[in-house]
Design a protein around this motif. Structure first.
Motif: not given
Length: 525
Positions: A149-156, A166-178
C-alpha cells in the motif's frame, strides 16, 4: 496503561506519569501530564504530597479512566479507518455488481462490490502523501500489505499521535522505501540515552516541532537519518543549544535548521552550536527572545545564506551591522516584527539594505539594483550629515568606507546632493474604490472617493513591494489582499479618471508604468 503510556482523554493528549491510589480518595487514578499545559491543574501534587513530576510546571492533573480514554490504535487500523472507511453502507447504495467468491483459509466468502474495494486499495497504492495527523496512532507493525500500500509514499505526517518511543517510527520507515519527508510534530517521545540503529532511510526532511526534544538529543537520532537535510525543532521550549556529545553525520548533511517559537536569546550560543555544521545554509529563529546580536569576535558563519530573525526584540542598528559580520555571505534576511522595523518608514528598509552588502532579499521582497543604489546613497548622505567625526562614522557605521569607495565620498560642507533617496521620493494618494470591477478604464468622479491615505515611496520600488506596503497601510488582510487589484489613477481635464491596471506579481519598477509624484492609486478588494 502503565507509567510512560500515552493517552487521549476527551480529545486531549497526555502522558501517564502515575497510576494508583490518591490519598483520601478511592479507586485508581491516572496522573497525567498534558501536552497542552493549559489543560493541567497542578504539577503532580495533591494535599501536599507529590505523586509525579511534570516537565512543564502546571501541566498535570488526575483523571479516572473512562470510555473517553483511549490508549491508541495501530497504524494499519488508522490507515483503514481514514482511507478505506465507508465500504459497506456507501457501496450498498450503488448499483450491485457481480459478487466475487474467494477463499479465506478453508472458508468460502462471497464479496459483493469487491471490484470497488479493489479500486480503493489501488488508490492507496498511488498515494505519495499520507497523513494520519491526530488519528491516535500508538504502534506500527509492518506486514506485506502495508508494504504494498505504502510503497510510493514520499511524505508521511504522523503528528499529534500517541507514540512513546522511536521503535514504531523505525518500523514505519522500514516499509516506506520512497519516504523523503516525515512529520512527527506534537508527539512526546521518551528521552533518548543511546543512538538509534543505523538505517538506509532516504528521509531528507524531519519535523519535530512541539515535541520538547532537545538539541542535545539530535546525535542520538542521526544514525536513523543518514541523508537528513532539513530539521525543524520549533516550539520546543529551548532556551539554549547544548553541545553534541557524540559525533554525528548531521554535521555534513544538514542544510536547513528551523528553531522558531522557542525561548532562545543568546546569539553566541547559537553560533557555537551550528558552527560545526559545514553545509548549513538556512537558519530560522523567528519568535524567540533575541534582544541584540553582539559584534562578531570569533569565526563567522561563512556559508550561511538565509537567516530569519522575525518577531524578536531587536531594537539596535548595531544588531543589523553585527548580522553582516557574522554572516558575510548572507543573501536573504527576515527581520520584520522587531522594534527596529516597527516604524512605518521606508528609511528602515533602506538602512538595512545599505548595511548588508550581500543581501538580495529582505522580508520576502527582492532587492533590485536601483533600490540598492538608492538605499546606499541615502545611507551615505545620512551618515555624512549626522556625524562629523570620521572615527565615529567608521565605528558606528562599518559600511561607511566601503560605500564611500563604491559611490564616492559625499561632500558634507554642502547640503545633501540631489539624487539621494530623500530627494527622489514621491507621494502617492490611495483611494479605496467600490468593490465592483470597473467595466471601463475611464471612471467618473463619483466612482473615485477621496484619498484615504498617502505614501512616500521611491519611483524605483517594484510593484510587488508597493502592493505589500499599500495593504499594510490600509489594513487589508492577506486573504483579501491576494485578490485585490491596483490601478493608477490620472485625473483628466473633464473631471474623469483614467484607470490603468498594475500587474499583481510584477517586479518592474512603478515609474515604468508612469507612476509619478502626486499619482493616485486605486485599490479594489
Amino acid at each position: 496503561m502503565g507509567v510512560g503510556s500515552r493517552l487521549s482523554h476527551s480529545g486531549s493528549l497526555g502522558t501517564v506519569c502515575y497510576t494508583g491510589e490518591v490519598e483520601r480518595t478511592k479507586g485508581t487514578w491516572l496522573g497525567v501530564e498534558w501536552d497542552d499545559p493549559n489543560r493541567g491543574k497542578h504539577s503532580g501534587e495533591h494535599n501536599g504530597k507529590v505523586y509525579f513530576q511534570c516537565s512543564i510546571p502546571g501541566a498535570g492533573s488526575f483523571i479516572r479512566q473512562t470510555a473517553e480514554t483511549s490508549f491508541g490504535v495501530t497504524f494499519r487500523r488508522a490507515l483503514e479507518d481514514k482511507y478505506l472507511s465507508g465500504l459497506n453502507a456507501h457501496e450498498e447504495k450503488l448499483a450491485p455488481n457481480t459478487a466475487e467468491v474467494f477463499l479465506l483459509g478453508t472458508i468460502e466468502i462471497e464479496a459483493p462490490n469487491f471490484d470497488r474495494v479493489r479500486q480503493k486499495f489501488s488508490r492507496i497504492e498511488k498515494l505519495k502523501e499520507l497523513s494520519l495527523d491526530g488519528e491516535g496512532v500508538s504502534s506500527i507493525e509492518a506486514d506485506d500489505e502495508l508494504r504494498r500500500w505504502c510503497r510510493n509514499v514520499q511524505g508521511l505526517n504522523l503528528s499529534k499521535n500517541l507514540f512513546t518511543g522511536w521503535n514504531s517510527i523505525l518500523v514505519a520507515m522500514s516499509f516506506l522505501p520512497a519516504l523523503k519527508s516525515l512529520s512527527l510534530d506534537r508527539n512526546r517521545f521518551q528521552t533518548l540515552t543511546s543512538p538509534l540503529p543505523e538505517t538506509s532511510s532516504r528521509v531528507t526532511e524531519l519535523r519535530l516541532n512541539d515535541t520538547l526534544m532537545s538539541w542535545e538529543e539530535l546525535p542520538y537520532i542521526a544514525p536513523a537519518f543518514p541523508k537528513l537535510e532539513a530539521l525543524q525543532l520549533g516550539f520546543n521550549r529551548l532556551q539554549r543549544l547544548g553541545p553534541w556529545k557524540l559525533s554525528s553525520s548531521l554535521v555534513s548533511t544538514l542544510r536547513l535548521v528551523f528553531l522558531d517559537g522557542n525561548l532562545l536569546s543568546d546569539w553566541v550560543n547559537i553560533t557555537e552550536a551550528v558552527s560545526g555544521i559545514t553545509n548549513l545554509r538556512h537558519v530560522s529563529l523567528s519568535s524567540n527572545a533575541f534582544v541584540e546580536i553582539p559584534r562578531n569576535t570569533s569565526s563567522p558563519l561563512g556559508n550561511l545564506k538565509h537567516l530569519v530573525l522575525s518577531s524578536n526584540m531587536l531594537s539596535s542598528w548595531m544588531s543589523v551591522d553585527a548580522v553582516g559580520e557574522w554572516c558575510p555571505a548572507l543573501e536573504s534576511l527576515g527581520i520584520t516584527g522587531n522594534p527596529i522595523t516597527a516604524v512605518e518608514d521606508s528609511t528602515v528598509r533602506a538602512f538595512i539594505i545599505a548595511r548588508l552588502p550581500s543581501l538580495r532579499t529582505l522580508d520576502g521582497g527582492e532587492i533590485r539594483t536601483f533600490e540598492r543604489r538608492d538605499a546606499e546613497l541615502f545611507y551615505l548622505s545620512y551618515i555624512a550629515n549626522s556625524i562629523e567625526d570620521e572615527d565615529l562614522r567608521k565605528r558606528e557605521h562599518p559600511q561607511w568606507e566601503a560605500l564611500c569607495q563604491k559611490h564616492g565620498r559625499p561632500d558634507v560642507t554642502k547640503p545633501a546632493p540631489k539624487g539621494t533617496m530623500a530627494d527622489r521620493m514621491i507621494t502617492l494618494h490611495l483611494h479605496q474604490l467600490p468593490k465592483k470591477h470597473p467595466s471601463s478604464n475611464v471612471l467618473t468622479a463619483d466612482m473615485v472617493p477621496e484619498s484615504v491615505a498617502t505614501l512616500r515611496v521611491l519611483p524605483s520600488m517594484p510593484i510587488r513591494l508597493l502592493r505589500m506596503k499599500i495593504f499594510k497601510t490600509l489594513k487589508i488582510p492577506p486573504d483579501k489582499g491576494k485578490d485585490a487589484l491596483l490601478w493608477t489613477l490620472f485625473n483628466r481635464m473633464d473631471n474623469t479618471w483614467l484607470a490603468t491596471e498594475l500587474p499583481s506579481a510584477e517586479n518592474r519598477e512603478i515609474d515604468w508604468y508612469g507612476v509619478e509624484d502626486g499619482s493616485g492609486i486605486g485599490v479594489w478588494v
